[in-house]
Write a protein that holds these residues in place. Structure first.
Motif, short mmCIF file in Angstrom:
data_model
loop_
_atom_site.label_atom_id
_atom_site.label_comp_id
_atom_site.label_asym_id
_atom_site.label_seq_id
_atom_site.Cartn_x
_atom_site.Cartn_y
_atom_site.Cartn_z
N MET A 231 8.92 6.02 -2.68
CA MET A 231 8.90 4.78 -1.92
C MET A 231 10.17 3.98 -2.20
SD MET A 231 5.80 4.19 -0.30
CE MET A 231 5.43 2.43 -0.45
N SER A 232 10.64 3.28 -1.20
CA SER A 232 11.76 2.36 -1.39
C SER A 232 11.22 0.95 -1.63
CB SER A 232 12.66 2.35 -0.15
OG SER A 232 13.12 3.64 0.16
N GLU A 233 12.09 0.05 -2.03
CA GLU A 233 11.69 -1.35 -2.14
C GLU A 233 11.48 -1.93 -0.75
OE1 GLU A 233 11.12 -3.10 -4.95
OE2 GLU A 233 11.48 -1.25 -6.10
N HIS B 248 8.01 2.68 3.09
CA HIS B 248 7.42 3.99 3.32
C HIS B 248 8.49 4.98 3.81
CE1 HIS B 248 2.94 2.66 3.76
NE2 HIS B 248 3.57 1.96 2.84
N PRO B 249 8.36 6.25 3.45
CA PRO B 249 9.40 7.24 3.79
C PRO B 249 9.28 7.78 5.21
CG PRO B 249 7.70 8.30 2.51
CD PRO B 249 7.32 6.83 2.57
N VAL C 81 0.86 -1.19 0.00
CA VAL C 81 0.00 0.00 0.00
C VAL C 81 0.89 1.23 0.00
CG1 VAL C 81 -1.78 1.27 1.25
CG2 VAL C 81 -1.78 -1.24 1.29
N PRO C 82 0.74 2.14 -0.96
CA PRO C 82 1.58 3.33 -0.98
C PRO C 82 1.43 4.16 0.30
CG PRO C 82 0.41 3.08 -3.07
CD PRO C 82 -0.18 2.08 -2.12
N ALA C 83 2.50 4.85 0.68
CA ALA C 83 2.48 5.69 1.88
C ALA C 83 1.36 6.72 1.79
CB ALA C 83 3.82 6.40 2.03
N LEU D 42 13.67 -0.82 12.66
CA LEU D 42 12.64 -1.78 13.09
C LEU D 42 11.23 -1.28 12.82
CD1 LEU D 42 14.14 -2.98 16.51
CD2 LEU D 42 14.26 -4.12 14.29
N CYS D 43 11.10 -0.13 12.19
CA CYS D 43 9.77 0.45 11.91
C CYS D 43 9.03 -0.38 10.87
CB CYS D 43 9.93 1.88 11.41
SG CYS D 43 8.38 2.63 10.83
N PRO D 44 7.84 -0.91 11.19
CA PRO D 44 7.12 -1.78 10.24
C PRO D 44 6.80 -1.11 8.91
CG PRO D 44 6.21 -2.00 12.44
CD PRO D 44 7.15 -0.84 12.49
#
Length: 442
Positions: A339-341, A270-271, A128-130, A262-264
């Motif tokens: 967005m990153s991979e 997500h940025p 899901v995009p940020a 460690l951020c899910p």
């Protein structure tokens, strides 16, 4: 019944998300989705009512999911449930073969498995995009009790009750089917009462719930009441002022970046970068607004402050304050952020729920809280007009009116995201304010 008729029924019956912020369910149903996910992950420690309700009403819930999928033209239904919920998984396995295009996705015992963005990725592989919702990738997510409420609404029963787990420092932890508007103290009494003096009351889960009082009422989103000692560090942290958190960050943050690694949501690309915000706040950096703007993408799961930070700092508090400031000043996050991979390290950085529970000091309270059938006795209901995201319902009763069980007492606000509110009992309206309808029960 077609989809629009179902949505009108749910709006009138007052069905909202029963496991989160209370988003009106009618607004989540769309023909744009090709996948429907039932969320039975319950990522918060100590919470257990969704697995209990799904085990108790397996056929009713599965048949409702099947009907929703037909009306909305949804191709597949996925039940997202932790493998550790063995009794509920067995009940599902015995029934699910009766329904086409329906499958079970077993989830790991990690936090926050119940985050709908995390769940969407686990069940479908779609990111899901940020800043977006699962529908942006063709997915609708509904939790267990919400679907049970849809089942009841279609059969003529509006939302007037809520399953609530009462656990912690109580004599007999239980899950109660409570009338909306009931004071929480009534439920605590049904659990045998508090076993300690002057406890803290956490309304919801320990990670994302808030400190409340025993006098506040049950609402459509009240999942649990945790009766706990005020001395637990995570409870004391919830009471710390944001200004104190900022000063501590300025003096103590070592920039280890564990809060970010460690951020899910960060692991999904997500940025959101809590460590960058901590650094900016600690050094009063104003030349680059990026860390502040990206705070809007925080889900508020709390891992960064409860588990990740080795110094006991509170990145979430800073993220929350920054998000509030952005909203107050009318600053919206980018609609299409970079967005990153998905991080290849993600499988190795998911945090076991048992470790979160232990870090919070909640292992002594991880007990069974069975559903009981005892009638909830209440003399006075305080029913909020705003129990959901969107515009509050509008009262259609006035002081001294007689009301009957299941009667609509507040209608959905016209031309707005809103739902109706009903009374669970016969009674007399004692007062109508801009926030509540107060009823004396017959």
């Amino acid at each position: 019944m077609n989809l629009e008729q179902l949505k009108a029924c749910l709006r009138e019956a007052g069905v909202v998300g029963a496991g989160g912020a209370g988003f009106p369910t009618y607004a989540k149903l769309s023909e744009k989705a090709d996948t429907l996910i039932l969320n039975c992950a319950e990522c918060e420690p100590l919470l257990r009512l969704h697995r209990q309700v799904l085990k108790l009403y397996t056929y009713e819930i599965l048949s409702t999911l099947n009907e929703i999928s037909k009306l909305a033209g949804i191709e597949r239904v996925i039940i997202g449930i932790k493998a550790s919920y063995k009794g509920t998984v067995e009940a599902l396995s015995n029934q699910i073969t009766s329904f086409k295009n329906m499958s079970i996705c077993t989830l790991p015992e990690v936090y926050p498995a119940g985050d709908e963005v995390v769940l969407t990725y686990e069940a479908t592989g779609r990111v899901v995009p940020a800043g977006q919702i699962p529908l942006s990738v063709g997915v609708t997510v509904l939790n267990v009790e919400t679907v049970y409420n849809i089942y009841k609404a279609v059969n003529g029963q509006p939302v007037t009750y809520k399953y609530v787990t009462v656990i912690g420092e109580v004599e007999n932890p239980v899950t109660i089917y409570a009338p909306i508007g009931t004071p929480l103290e009534n439920l605590i009494k049904m659990a045998g009462g508090a076993t300690i003096a002057d406890p803290a009351y956490i309304i919801g889960g320990p990670m994302m719930g808030n400190i409340g009082s025993a006098s506040q009422p049950v609402t459509k989103t009240t999942n649990a009441v945790l009766v706990l000692p005020k001395t637990l560090p995570f409870i004391q942290r919830k009471q710390t002022r944001v200004t104190t958190d900022i000063r501590r960050a300025m003096s103590s943050c070592c920039q280890c970046s564990y809060c970010t690694s460690l951020c899910p949501r960060n692991l999904l690309g997500h940025p959101i970068d809590p460590s960058a915000l901590m650094n900016a706040a600690a050094h009063s950096v104003t030349s680059d607004a990026t860390p502040y703007i990206n705070a809007a993408f925080c889900s508020g799961c709390g891992l960064c402050e409860t588990f990740s930070c080795p110094q006991g700092l509170s990145p979430r508090a800073l993220l929350g304050a920054t998000k509030a400031s952005l909203r107050k000043n009318g600053i919206k996050p980018p609609q299409d952020p970079d967005m990153s991979e998905v991080s290849p390290a993600r499988p190795f950085r998911m945090i076991p729920l048992a470790r979160v529970r232990a870090r919070l000091g909640l292992d002594p309270y991880n007990k069974s809280a069975p559903i009981i059938d005892d009638e909830v006795k209440v003399k006075r209901l305080v029913i909020p007009l705003s129990q959901h995201i969107g515009a509050p319902a509008e009262a259609v009763v006035k002081k001294k009116d007689k009301v009957t069980q299941n009667q609509l007492i507040a209608k959905p606000c016209e031309n707005a995201l809103s739902v109706g509110i009903h009374t669970p009992f016969n009674g007399t309206v004692l007062d109508v304010t801009d926030k509540n309808i107060i009823i004396s029960v017959d």
